[in-house]
Design a protein around this motif. Structure first.
Motif, mmCIF file in Angstrom:
data_model
loop_
_atom_site.group_PDB
_atom_site.id
_atom_site.type_symbol
_atom_site.label_atom_id
_atom_site.label_comp_id
_atom_site.label_asym_id
_atom_site.label_seq_id
_atom_site.Cartn_x
_atom_site.Cartn_y
_atom_site.Cartn_z
ATOM 1 N N TYR A 57 0.818 -1.217 0.000
ATOM 2 C CA TYR A 57 0.000 0.000 0.000
ATOM 3 C C TYR A 57 0.853 1.268 0.000
ATOM 4 C CZ TYR A 57 -3.821 -3.196 0.937
ATOM 5 O OH TYR A 57 -4.729 -4.211 0.838
ATOM 6 N N LEU A 69 -9.747 1.197 -1.606
ATOM 7 C CA LEU A 69 -10.707 1.102 -0.504
ATOM 8 C C LEU A 69 -12.119 0.968 -1.048
ATOM 9 C CD1 LEU A 69 -11.572 1.314 2.477
ATOM 10 C CD2 LEU A 69 -11.544 3.807 2.210
ATOM 11 N N VAL A 79 -11.556 -5.214 4.224
ATOM 12 C CA VAL A 79 -10.612 -4.085 4.128
ATOM 13 C C VAL A 79 -9.479 -4.306 5.131
ATOM 14 C CG1 VAL A 79 -10.305 -1.606 4.374
ATOM 15 C CG2 VAL A 79 -12.472 -2.511 3.473
ATOM 16 N N GLU A 81 -6.445 -3.666 7.626
ATOM 17 C CA GLU A 81 -6.071 -2.560 8.507
ATOM 18 C C GLU A 81 -4.872 -1.804 7.935
ATOM 19 O OE1 GLU A 81 -4.241 -2.355 12.957
ATOM 20 O OE2 GLU A 81 -6.015 -3.629 12.701
ATOM 21 N N CYS A 84 -6.096 0.985 5.605
ATOM 22 C CA CYS A 84 -6.628 2.132 6.341
ATOM 23 C C CYS A 84 -5.517 2.931 7.013
ATOM 24 C CB CYS A 84 -7.638 1.666 7.385
ATOM 25 S SG CYS A 84 -9.157 0.968 6.673
ATOM 26 N N ASN A 85 -4.550 2.228 7.577
ATOM 27 C CA ASN A 85 -3.438 2.908 8.243
ATOM 28 C C ASN A 85 -2.636 3.760 7.255
ATOM 29 O OD1 ASN A 85 -4.134 1.748 10.674
ATOM 30 N ND2 ASN A 85 -2.595 0.142 10.582
ATOM 31 N N ILE A 87 -3.758 5.079 4.436
ATOM 32 C CA ILE A 87 -4.594 6.233 4.061
ATOM 33 C C ILE A 87 -4.538 7.302 5.146
ATOM 34 C CG2 ILE A 87 -6.963 7.002 3.685
ATOM 35 C CD1 ILE A 87 -7.512 4.292 2.334
ATOM 36 N N GLU A 88 -4.673 6.884 6.398
ATOM 37 C CA GLU A 88 -4.650 7.836 7.515
ATOM 38 C C GLU A 88 -3.300 8.542 7.617
ATOM 39 O OE1 GLU A 88 -7.596 6.523 11.017
ATOM 40 O OE2 GLU A 88 -6.017 5.059 10.628
ATOM 41 N N LEU A 96 -10.418 11.317 -0.450
ATOM 42 C CA LEU A 96 -11.489 10.562 0.184
ATOM 43 C C LEU A 96 -12.850 11.237 0.037
ATOM 44 C CD1 LEU A 96 -9.710 9.569 3.525
ATOM 45 C CD2 LEU A 96 -10.137 8.089 1.556
ATOM 46 N N TYR A 110 -16.918 4.358 6.160
ATOM 47 C CA TYR A 110 -15.461 4.206 6.182
ATOM 48 C C TYR A 110 -14.786 5.557 5.966
ATOM 49 C CZ TYR A 110 -14.088 -0.699 6.572
ATOM 50 O OH TYR A 110 -13.793 -1.947 7.059
ATOM 51 N N ASN A 113 -14.942 7.780 9.048
ATOM 52 C CA ASN A 113 -14.045 7.311 10.107
ATOM 53 C C ASN A 113 -12.574 7.516 9.783
ATOM 54 O OD1 ASN A 113 -15.534 5.895 12.460
ATOM 55 N ND2 ASN A 113 -16.642 5.191 10.659
ATOM 56 N N LEU A 114 -12.266 7.686 8.503
ATOM 57 C CA LEU A 114 -10.883 7.969 8.116
ATOM 58 C C LEU A 114 -10.604 9.474 8.098
ATOM 59 C CD1 LEU A 114 -10.459 5.356 5.232
ATOM 60 C CD2 LEU A 114 -9.195 5.381 7.385
#
Length: 277
Positions: A57, A69, A79, A81, A84-85, A87-88, A96, A110, A113-114
């Motif tokens: 990623y 995503l 999805v 983790e 997501c990590n 992306i964050e 997004l 999603y 939350n991101l």
């Protein structure tokens, strides 16, 4: 774009590991071991992609991460983790934002939350909040974000309230405004005065706003002998939150909500005694 089901690959490895170590850990210990194994898996070389999941990623552009995503959710592939990590860690909210407009509840959830409370999403958030087509949980999440930054969004909320749009959400957010505003106070007090079954909630808004000029109205309402236990408790809390006090004894032994709460408390006490014995 081909999706990689890293969670599926991890589950395969986990199944083998658990079989090989089935007598090594208790069920409770496995609850701690599995997350550690998953974290370690993120740095494990996967021959299928010729790198680790984290590296896979990390090589993507911001746009590719957002697209990946969305595709995971569209095709119902778990999805990871690690996705997501990544992306964050980038903090690129712009990529997004289109997900917030997807119309798909899971995708929007999603994205919220991101993104969390990044102001760049406020326009899209507000559109979702005032739309009755938006999932209730998502509207609640957005309202919770706006309550933390109520002063920044107060003008929009006042306008929406005056237009009769999503009034309860607007009241909830306006009650968290820190900068004193007689217009907001008058609205909250007026809504409390007009409330019937919504009295507990409207009282909580006055408590949250923190203007002690609401005390006379709250004290007058709590004197009403027809109110139930739940309403009484919320009024009493609001009065105390604003620096007031109400100490007159009241009898709610015939109130169904009071009886239900007492019964639940009694059951909980009995269970605790049984555990101790």
């Amino acid at each position: 774009m081909k999706l990689i089901d890293f969670d599926g690959l991890f589950d395969e490895k986990l199944t083998v590991y658990m079989e090989e170590n089935k007598n090594k850990y208790t069920e409770k210990q496995w609850e701690d071991v599995i997350p550690r194994l998953y974290k370690k898996f993120g740095d494990t070389y996967v021959a299928k992609v010729k790198c680790t999941p984290k590296q896979y990623y990390a090589k993507m552009t911001d746009e590719e991460l957002a697209q990946t995503l969305a595709l995971h959710l569209k095709e119902d592939v778990p999805v990871p983790e690690f996705l997501c990590n990544e992306i964050e860690s980038r903090g690129n909210v712009e990529t997004l934002l289109p997900l917030l407009l997807s119309g798909d509840t899971q995708t929007v959830s999603y994205a919220v939350n991101l993104i969390l409370d990044d102001e760049r999403a406020y326009d899209a958030y507000f559109s979702l909040l005032i739309s009755e087509d938006t999932d209730g949980d998502i509207r609640d999440d957005i309202a919770d974000i706006f309550k933390l930054h109520a002063d920044k969004i107060s003008a929009r909320c006042l306008q929406a309230y005056q237009d009769g749009i999503a009034k309860e959400y607007m009241l909830e957010i306006l009650s968290r405004v820190k900068e004193r505003n007689d217009g907001i106070f008058d609205i909250l007090l007026s809504e409390f005065a007009a409330a019937d079954e919504n009295t507990p909630m409207r009282a909580s808004y006055l408590a949250a706003y923190g203007d002690d000029r609401a005390l006379p109205a709250l004290l007058a309402r709590i004197e009403d002998r027809s109110i139930g236990f739940v309403e009484f408790q919320e009024l009493k809390y609001a009065i105390e939150a604003l620096g007031g006090e109400y100490t007159e004894p009241r009898d709610f032994t015939a109130d169904k909500d009071y009886l239900a709460i007492e019964a639940a408390a009694s059951r909980g006490f009995s269970e605790e005694e049984e555990i101790k014995s």
